[in-house]
Design an enzyme around this catalytic site. Structure first.
Site, short mmCIF file in Angstrom:
data_model
loop_
_atom_site.label_atom_id
_atom_site.label_comp_id
_atom_site.label_asym_id
_atom_site.label_seq_id
_atom_site.Cartn_x
_atom_site.Cartn_y
_atom_site.Cartn_z
N CYS A 95 8.22 -32.24 28.38
CA CYS A 95 7.66 -31.21 27.48
C CYS A 95 7.94 -31.61 26.04
O CYS A 95 9.06 -32.01 25.71
CB CYS A 95 8.32 -29.86 27.78
SG CYS A 95 7.72 -28.51 26.75
N HIS A 137 2.46 -25.81 34.15
CA HIS A 137 3.50 -26.05 33.13
C HIS A 137 3.13 -25.33 31.83
O HIS A 137 3.96 -24.63 31.24
CB HIS A 137 3.63 -27.56 32.87
CG HIS A 137 4.57 -27.90 31.74
ND1 HIS A 137 5.78 -28.51 31.93
CD2 HIS A 137 4.46 -27.69 30.41
CE1 HIS A 137 6.39 -28.66 30.76
NE2 HIS A 137 5.61 -28.17 29.80
N GLU A 138 1.87 -25.49 31.39
CA GLU A 138 1.47 -24.88 30.10
C GLU A 138 1.41 -23.36 30.21
O GLU A 138 1.79 -22.65 29.27
CB GLU A 138 0.12 -25.44 29.65
CG GLU A 138 0.13 -26.93 29.33
CD GLU A 138 1.25 -27.34 28.37
OE1 GLU A 138 1.71 -28.48 28.47
OE2 GLU A 138 1.70 -26.50 27.56
N HIS A 141 4.60 -21.55 29.55
CA HIS A 141 4.95 -21.35 28.14
C HIS A 141 4.41 -20.00 27.63
O HIS A 141 5.05 -19.34 26.82
CB HIS A 141 4.34 -22.47 27.27
CG HIS A 141 5.09 -23.76 27.25
ND1 HIS A 141 6.36 -23.85 26.73
CD2 HIS A 141 4.76 -24.99 27.67
CE1 HIS A 141 6.78 -25.12 26.84
NE2 HIS A 141 5.83 -25.82 27.39
C1 LIG Z 1 11.12 -38.77 23.40
C2 LIG Z 1 9.97 -37.89 23.72
O1 LIG Z 1 9.52 -37.05 22.95
O2 LIG Z 1 9.44 -38.03 24.97
C3 LIG Z 1 8.36 -37.24 25.31
C4 LIG Z 1 8.52 -36.20 26.22
C5 LIG Z 1 7.40 -35.47 26.65
C6 LIG Z 1 6.14 -35.81 26.14
C7 LIG Z 1 4.93 -35.06 26.55
C8 LIG Z 1 4.98 -34.08 27.44
C9 LIG Z 1 3.74 -33.34 27.76
O3 LIG Z 1 2.70 -33.59 27.21
N1 LIG Z 1 3.85 -32.33 28.66
C10 LIG Z 1 2.71 -31.51 28.97
C11 LIG Z 1 2.93 -30.71 30.20
C12 LIG Z 1 2.83 -31.55 31.42
C13 LIG Z 1 3.97 -31.81 32.12
C14 LIG Z 1 3.91 -32.55 33.30
C15 LIG Z 1 2.69 -33.01 33.76
C16 LIG Z 1 1.54 -32.78 33.03
C17 LIG Z 1 1.61 -32.04 31.84
C18 LIG Z 1 5.99 -36.82 25.20
C19 LIG Z 1 7.11 -37.53 24.77
O4 LIG Z 1 7.01 -38.42 23.76
C20 LIG Z 1 6.73 -39.73 24.09
C21 LIG Z 1 6.66 -40.67 22.92
O5 LIG Z 1 6.55 -40.03 25.25
CO LIG Z 2 5.81 -27.88 27.77
#
Ligand SMILES: CC(=O)Oc1ccc(/C=C/C(=O)NCCc2ccccc2)cc1OC(C)=O
Ligand SMILES: [Co+2]
Length: 171
Positions: A95, A137-138, A141
């Protein structure tokens, strides 16, 4: 415009968001800003409360089979309701409000949802697999919950310890 993403344990993340009543240009600007913000942070999903707006608005843009995050696959969701869910699946989740932490979470395999698009048009869709995970997941929130609240007591303790150590290291 890129907005600031609020991070755990900001109390604002525990807000119950309100339904959108006006499908106006302000909503459209919010959706556009959420997209810019999500992409800039390498995210695939974002809820409005994560940019400190307590409205039932979320966006999802998963990467496709060619590993491309195509804006054509962007889903803009307003006032969603899950009308049916069944099955079970476990996936690793992350997340943008809890950066750098990933954990296996159990979710429904298949969901049916009703929601509105940015023009106020009602949609009924069904989703399964990873897309159903992103939706669940969303949507959590919107009711003021974050995905680590699904963890077992032991795993949650492990997270809190790691999170504290990371925050200390940052100071
Ligand atoms: C260090 C850091 O910020 O790590 C991260 C963690 C999460 C994310 C993004 C998470 C995300 O978009 N979650 C949306 C909800 C979701 C969760 C599981 C499956 C589908 C949708 C991005 C990150 O940054 C990088 C560069 O990868
Ligand atoms: Co989230």
């Amino acid at each position: 415009m890129i907005r600031e993403i609020i991070t755990y344990p900001n109390k604002l993340l525990r807000t119950k968001s309100e339904d959108v009543v006006k499908f106006d240009s302000e909503l459209h600007t919010l959706l556009d800003d959420m997209y810019d913000t999500m992409i800039a942070s390498s995210g695939v999903g974002l809820a409005a409360i994560q940019v400190a707006v307590p409205l039932n608005v979320l966006i999802i843009n998963l990467v496709n089979e060619d590993d491309i995050q195509d804006k054509a696959d962007l889903i803009e969701v307003i006032n969603p309701v899950i009308t049916h869910k069944d099955g079970v699946q476990i996936n690793q989740e992350g997340c943008l409000s809890i950066p750098g932490y990933y954990e296996d979470i159990k979710r429904a395999q298949h969901i049916v949802v009703e929601f509105y698009n940015r023009y106020g048009e009602k949609q009924t869709k069904e989703y399964e697999d990873f897309l159903a995970v992103a939706w669940q997941h969303e949507m959590e929130h919107l009711s003021g919950h974050v995905f680590i609240e699904n963890l077992s007591f032991i795993k949650r303790q492990k997270f809190e310890k790691e999170w504290k150590a990371k925050q200390k290291a940052k100071r």
